[in-house]
Write a protein that holds these residues in place. Structure first.
Motif, short mmCIF file in Angstrom:
data_model
loop_
_atom_site.label_atom_id
_atom_site.label_comp_id
_atom_site.label_asym_id
_atom_site.label_seq_id
_atom_site.Cartn_x
_atom_site.Cartn_y
_atom_site.Cartn_z
N VAL A 188 -6.34 2.18 7.60
CA VAL A 188 -5.83 2.02 6.23
C VAL A 188 -5.30 3.35 5.67
O VAL A 188 -4.29 3.37 4.95
CB VAL A 188 -6.91 1.40 5.30
CG1 VAL A 188 -7.90 2.42 4.78
CG2 VAL A 188 -6.25 0.69 4.13
N GLU A 189 -5.94 4.44 6.05
CA GLU A 189 -5.49 5.76 5.58
C GLU A 189 -4.10 6.07 6.13
O GLU A 189 -3.21 6.53 5.40
CB GLU A 189 -6.49 6.81 6.06
CG GLU A 189 -6.93 7.74 4.97
CD GLU A 189 -7.95 8.72 5.48
OE1 GLU A 189 -9.11 8.57 5.08
OE2 GLU A 189 -7.61 9.61 6.28
N PHE A 228 1.98 6.23 5.48
CA PHE A 228 3.33 5.83 5.89
C PHE A 228 3.98 4.87 4.89
O PHE A 228 5.20 4.89 4.74
CB PHE A 228 3.31 5.27 7.31
CG PHE A 228 3.20 6.37 8.33
CD1 PHE A 228 4.34 7.03 8.77
CD2 PHE A 228 1.98 6.78 8.80
CE1 PHE A 228 4.25 8.09 9.67
CE2 PHE A 228 1.87 7.83 9.70
CZ PHE A 228 3.00 8.49 10.13
N CYS A 229 3.17 4.08 4.19
CA CYS A 229 3.74 3.20 3.15
C CYS A 229 4.28 4.07 2.01
O CYS A 229 5.34 3.77 1.45
CB CYS A 229 2.66 2.23 2.65
SG CYS A 229 3.33 0.84 1.76
N THR A 230 3.56 5.14 1.69
CA THR A 230 4.03 6.08 0.65
C THR A 230 5.34 6.72 1.10
O THR A 230 6.29 6.84 0.30
CB THR A 230 2.96 7.18 0.41
OG1 THR A 230 1.71 6.55 0.16
CG2 THR A 230 3.33 8.07 -0.76
N TRP A 252 1.40 -1.48 -1.28
CA TRP A 252 0.88 -0.11 -1.49
C TRP A 252 -0.26 -0.13 -2.51
O TRP A 252 -1.29 0.51 -2.32
CB TRP A 252 2.04 0.77 -1.97
CG TRP A 252 1.70 2.21 -2.10
CD1 TRP A 252 1.72 3.15 -1.12
CD2 TRP A 252 1.31 2.90 -3.30
NE1 TRP A 252 1.36 4.38 -1.63
CE2 TRP A 252 1.11 4.25 -2.96
CE3 TRP A 252 1.12 2.51 -4.62
CZ2 TRP A 252 0.72 5.20 -3.89
CZ3 TRP A 252 0.73 3.45 -5.55
CH2 TRP A 252 0.53 4.78 -5.19
N LEU A 253 -0.08 -0.89 -3.59
CA LEU A 253 -1.10 -0.96 -4.64
C LEU A 253 -2.39 -1.60 -4.10
O LEU A 253 -3.49 -1.13 -4.39
CB LEU A 253 -0.60 -1.80 -5.82
CG LEU A 253 0.36 -1.13 -6.80
CD1 LEU A 253 0.77 -2.12 -7.88
CD2 LEU A 253 -0.27 0.10 -7.45
N MET A 254 -2.24 -2.66 -3.30
CA MET A 254 -3.42 -3.37 -2.80
C MET A 254 -4.24 -2.47 -1.86
O MET A 254 -5.46 -2.41 -1.96
CB MET A 254 -3.00 -4.66 -2.09
CG MET A 254 -2.61 -5.74 -3.07
SD MET A 254 -2.55 -7.38 -2.34
CE MET A 254 -1.03 -7.29 -1.43
N TYR A 255 -3.55 -1.76 -0.96
CA TYR A 255 -4.29 -0.88 -0.07
C TYR A 255 -4.77 0.39 -0.78
O TYR A 255 -5.76 0.99 -0.37
CB TYR A 255 -3.49 -0.57 1.20
CG TYR A 255 -3.58 -1.72 2.16
CD1 TYR A 255 -4.75 -1.96 2.86
CD2 TYR A 255 -2.54 -2.62 2.31
CE1 TYR A 255 -4.87 -3.05 3.72
CE2 TYR A 255 -2.64 -3.70 3.16
CZ TYR A 255 -3.81 -3.90 3.86
OH TYR A 255 -3.94 -5.00 4.69
#
Lengths: 60, 235
Positions: free
Chosen positions: B81-82, B87-89, B120-123
């Motif tokens: 998740v980290e 990478f989503c950021t 992004w918000l959910m994770y």
């Protein structure tokens, strides 16, 4: 060569972020490694002294 | 063995990244409409791929944790998740840097952008949960459920450009079928970048996962010391 700044900003941010993340993990890992080594040495010392005491008790 | 594998994977990642960078900045032709800024795409898409793969792994690890239990699955989910969030950021940032010169705005509430932001918000919520709550099996179970539910957004992000009206380019699979890359060198460059990022993902996951396993070992040794001291005190 218009918008070259955007291109370099994108690639720069990607590599800086990855580098910082790797450095962050390495730093934590080396701290944990040192901590683990110290604890394992302490455990060995405690176990060894415990064994010595047990041997002395059984002799008595 | 493990250290050797780390180094091998790290070396392969570095070499493949250098090759990908050479192809992006030297080898691949400039796209006719968008110009040089289109080259952001060759690292933007692999960032998205790594984020999706990470979140998929979080969901798989979560399912196994709920099914079998075991700290190893929870650690795998935490590690993934980290990396996924990182990478989503980067996907959101590089997308904005591409959008400004092409669309004339940093951000728009387009379906692809919005669904990615929701992901992004959910994770982000998952990470906050792990950071703020105690490290108990209940929290790990709750986090596993959050990780599984949040991963349901990944296919929505992927198909969003086909489901809704959007201005986001559908480059990999266009609405008419086929792909939107005009030159075969563009396809090759994208594939090499994807391979380099897959190696990077594997390397980062290995680094972070081994750190979490080390932390678990630290806890075990600390408990063993406490037990040995208790025995010594009782004797």
């Amino acid at each position: 060569m218009e918008h070259l700044g955007y291109l370099f900003a994108a690639y720069g941010i990607i590599f800086v972020a990855i580098f910082l993340y790797v450095a962050f993990i390495w730093q934590r890992q080396s701290r944990l490694e040192a901590e683990l080594q110290a604890l394992e040495t302490r455990l060995k010392t405690i176990s060894a002294s415990q064994r010595r005491e047990d041997t002395q008790d059984s002799r008595v | 063995m493990s250290k050797r594998l780390h180094n091998l994977l790290g070396g392969a990642t570095l070499v493949s990244m250098l090759v990908a960078l050479y192809m992006v900045f030297v080898w691949v032709p400039t796209e006719a409409d968008q110009g040089i800024v289109q080259r952001i795409f060759y690292f933007h898409v692999p960032c998205a791929w790594v984020a999706f793969a990470s979140f998929g792994l979080v969901a798989i690890a979560g399912i196994f944790y709920l099914w079998l239990g075991g700290q190893i699955w929870d650690d795998l989910g935490c590690a993934a998740v980290e990396i996924g969030m990182l990478f989503c950021t980067l996907v959101l940032i590089t997308g904005s840097l591409w959008a400004k010169p092409i669309w004339g705005t940093w951000w728009t509430w387009d379906s692809r952008l919005t669904t990615t932001f929701v992901l992004w918000l959910m994770y982000g919520g998952y990470l906050m949960l792990r950071a703020m709550a105690d490290d108990t099996p209940q929290v790990a179970k709750f986090a596993a459920v959050v990780g599984i539910v949040a991963a349901l957004d990944v296919p929505v992000v992927i198909v969003s450009v086909r489901l809704w009206r959007t201005i986001h380019p559908a480059v990999l699979v266009t609405r008419q079928g086929g792909h939107g890359l005009e030159d075969p060198r563009m396809v090759v460059t994208l594939l090499v970048s994807l391979a380099a990022f897959t190696l990077l993902f594997a390397w980062l996951l290995m680094l972070r996962f081994s750190e979490l396993r080390m932390r678990a070992r630290l806890g075990t040794v600390a408990r063993e010391i406490a037990l040995a001291r208790f025995r010594a005190g009782a004797a």
